[in-house]
Design a protein around this motif. Sequence first.
Motif, PDB file in Angstrom:
ATOM      1  N   UNK A  79       0.849  -1.151  -0.252  1.00  0.00           N
ATOM      2  CA  UNK A  79       0.266   0.227   0.044  1.00  0.00           C
ATOM      3  C   UNK A  79       1.092   1.117  -0.064  1.00  0.00           C
ATOM      4  N   UNK A  80       0.262   2.515  -0.447  1.00  0.00           N
ATOM      5  CA  UNK A  80       1.239   3.669  -0.703  1.00  0.00           C
ATOM      6  C   UNK A  80       1.793   3.900   0.700  1.00  0.00           C
ATOM      7  N   UNK A  81       2.979   4.305   0.867  1.00  0.00           N
ATOM      8  CA  UNK A  81       3.673   4.722   1.809  1.00  0.00           C
ATOM      9  C   UNK A  81       4.149   3.580   2.915  1.00  0.00           C
ATOM     10  N   UNK A  82       3.516   2.363   2.665  1.00  0.00           N
ATOM     11  CA  UNK A  82       3.946   1.292   3.786  1.00  0.00           C
ATOM     12  C   UNK A  82       5.493   0.696   3.521  1.00  0.00           C
ATOM     13  N   UNK A  83       5.927   0.417   2.318  1.00  0.00           N
ATOM     14  CA  UNK A  83       7.338   0.188   2.349  1.00  0.00           C
ATOM     15  C   UNK A  83       8.144   1.064   2.969  1.00  0.00           C
ATOM     16  N   UNK A  84       8.044   2.321   2.554  1.00  0.00           N
ATOM     17  CA  UNK A  84       8.940   3.434   3.268  1.00  0.00           C
ATOM     18  C   UNK A  84       8.732   3.189   4.747  1.00  0.00           C
ATOM     19  N   UNK A  85       7.553   3.143   5.219  1.00  0.00           N
ATOM     20  CA  UNK A  85       7.244   3.227   6.626  1.00  0.00           C
ATOM     21  C   UNK A  85       8.401   2.170   7.418  1.00  0.00           C
ATOM     22  N   UNK A  86       8.210   0.963   6.643  1.00  0.00           N
ATOM     23  CA  UNK A  86       9.055  -0.230   7.295  1.00  0.00           C
ATOM     24  C   UNK A  86      10.514  -0.320   6.863  1.00  0.00           C
TER      25      UNK A  86
END
Length: 289
Positions: free
Chosen positions: A15-22
């Motif tokens: 989902x948008x932004x999830x990869x960056x968040x983790x």
Amino acid sequence: MDKIAWITDSMAFFREGEAEQIGVHVVPTQLIINGESYREYVDISIEQLDEKMKQHSSAVPTTSQPSFGELVELYERLKSEGYDYGYAIHITSGLSGTYASSVAAAEAVGFPLYAIDSYTGATNQQEMIKIAIELATSGMRPENVMIVLEKFKHGSHFYLIIGNMETMRRGGRVSSSQFLLANMLNIKPIVTFNELGKLVPFKKVRSLKKAFQEMATEVVAKVQASGLHQQRLYVGHTLALEEAEQLRALIQSKLSDVSIEITQFGPSILSHAGAATIGVYWFDQIEYP
């Protein structure tokens, strides 16, 4: 503590932004339509690709794995930023050469990499990344992390009901005669990944309702035989939320104690299988530390 990089490709469909968040680095699949190239999720969303396909009904969208140059640039940057090594978990090589290119790019720049061909994709691919992060963060050494990932790789299940045979016909994946017969008989092909991560036919049924029944029956049989990781499975779709909800309700009626999460596939699935493609995927119950 080691400084670890996490790498995957856009067919994990975060989902948008999830990869960056983790803290996951995602290399995008390339989509080509009308001679124009777009990076999945970077330059084009599934809704934007759907609109382009409607505007240019004769256009045949195609996909290409992330460019080797982009992978080399990523590993050069990770090396310069002081990462000790990385884990790369990629879409099954039965669909893409991304895994092999990623390994070759890391070797070309001398970046230490623990890489795995996931034999799966979508949220299953995501789950393998999250499991690796959990294990590495707990202090498990890379060799043992890879052993656990191999267990999940071989305990993955993934079934798809092809949504649009016209998309398959335009892309040359079915013949015109097969397309006409499927339309006449309202056939819904179901495909699955085999034990080598290759997409193979599972069943052909008449009507979406019967396809859902076949999927639900298969899920229940597999879960009863091998258990279910974290008591959770996924229903994925390409722009077909209502149908995904129907399948979820059917499976939920048979497995009341299971959590079923609805996710959306990315542009790359739309380009190959069309809108209204529905999938179910999960992992067996896997014992690991």
